[in-house]
Design an enzyme around this catalytic site. Structure first.
Site, PDB file in Angstrom:
ATOM      1  N   CYS A  50       0.848  -1.200   0.000  1.00 33.05           N
ATOM      2  CA  CYS A  50       0.000   0.000   0.000  1.00 33.05           C
ATOM      3  C   CYS A  50       0.883   1.250   0.000  1.00 33.05           C
ATOM      4  O   CYS A  50       1.648   1.467  -0.939  1.00 33.05           O
ATOM      5  CB  CYS A  50      -0.988  -0.047   1.163  1.00 33.05           C
ATOM      6  SG  CYS A  50      -2.367   1.125   0.972  1.00 33.05           S
ATOM      7  N   HIS A  73      -3.847  -4.521  -0.339  1.00 28.36           N
ATOM      8  CA  HIS A  73      -3.478  -5.179   0.913  1.00 28.36           C
ATOM      9  C   HIS A  73      -3.588  -6.684   0.719  1.00 28.36           C
ATOM     10  O   HIS A  73      -4.694  -7.229   0.798  1.00 28.36           O
ATOM     11  CB  HIS A  73      -4.406  -4.733   2.045  1.00 28.36           C
ATOM     12  CG  HIS A  73      -4.240  -3.311   2.454  1.00 28.36           C
ATOM     13  ND1 HIS A  73      -3.343  -2.917   3.427  1.00 28.36           N
ATOM     14  CD2 HIS A  73      -4.834  -2.175   2.025  1.00 28.36           C
ATOM     15  CE1 HIS A  73      -3.396  -1.600   3.582  1.00 28.36           C
ATOM     16  NE2 HIS A  73      -4.297  -1.124   2.738  1.00 28.36           N
ATOM     17  N   GLU A 102      -2.897  -9.084   2.651  1.00 30.44           N
ATOM     18  CA  GLU A 102      -3.380  -9.769   3.859  1.00 30.44           C
ATOM     19  C   GLU A 102      -4.884  -9.606   4.050  1.00 30.44           C
ATOM     20  O   GLU A 102      -5.485 -10.298   4.878  1.00 30.44           O
ATOM     21  CB  GLU A 102      -2.631  -9.260   5.099  1.00 30.44           C
ATOM     22  CG  GLU A 102      -3.039  -7.892   5.620  1.00 30.44           C
ATOM     23  CD  GLU A 102      -2.472  -6.701   4.846  1.00 30.44           C
ATOM     24  OE1 GLU A 102      -2.658  -5.566   5.313  1.00 30.44           O
ATOM     25  OE2 GLU A 102      -1.863  -6.907   3.768  1.00 30.44           O
TER      26      GLU A 102
END
Length: 208
Positions: A79, A180, A182
């Site tokens: 990011c 992102h 994750e």
């Protein structure tokens, strides 16, 4: 071991837990020694580019990140962390970045909603070890600024948000993901897993 670089701005816990779910040790650290000793490093980031670079400079971690990249060990920016890899950003003025990838970061311009937020499909532009065995799919973005790499070969994947948007960048052992991973479901974790595999391979080469 993978170092999650703590400079006061980033989803440190979620990234660390994601690496641990992949079966690898992760340590959240601001120690230059620990970062440079790690097999791989992740530079997360949430917030404004200028604030992030100020924090990195005040802690000396800007030099640490550059030194780590120079070792050839895998480095991943996530990011804002991806944006910091570039030369400069126009977010709230002009701010110098880490300069690991040539290019600049600019604000979305147009009569559409900013920030770009939500699930968007990736398009893989070229072969990369990050993509081995993977099929493009949707990942989760939240950002108001986007990177314009100077070199076409550094742009590994894009998404479409009223224009092509840099989603994954990389050169050598330095990589960046605008989204992102994750928080991006199966594909995001698979991409993060491919980065972890690169860390393992590089560590094995050094040991061998």
């Amino acid at each position: 071991m993978i170092a999650i670089i703590d400079y006061g701005m980033g989803n440190l816990h979620s990234v660390s837990k994601a690496v641990e779910r992949l079966g690898r040790e992760a340590v959240v650290t601001s120690s230059p020694e620990a970062i440079l000793a790690a097999d791989g490093a992740i530079l997360p980031g949430v917030g404004a580019f200028g604030d992030a670079m100020r924090n990195l400079r005040e802690t000396g971690l800007d030099a640490t990140v550059k030194a780590f990249a120079a070792t050839g060990k895998p480095l991943l920016g996530i990011c804002l962390g991806m944006q910091l890899l570039f030369d400069e950003s126009e977010e709230h003025g002009t701010h110098e970045g880490l300069g690991l990838l040539p290019g600049r970061v600019v604000r979305f311009q147009g009569n559409y909603k900013v920030p770009h937020m939500g699930w968007n499909e990736l398009s893989f532009l070229q072969d990369s070890p990050l993509f081995e065995g993977l099929t493009p799919g949707h990942v989760y973005f939240v950002h108001s600024y986007h990177a314009l790499p100077e070199r076409r070969e550094d742009l590994l994947a894009t998404t479409d948000y009223h224009q092509p948007v840099s989603a994954i960048v990389g050169r050598g052992s330095v990589f960046g993901m605008q989204f992102h991973p994750e928080k991006s479901g199966e594909l995001g974790m698979a991409l993060l897993g491919r980065f972890v595999a690169l860390v393992d391979a590089a560590a094995g080469d050094r040991a061998g």
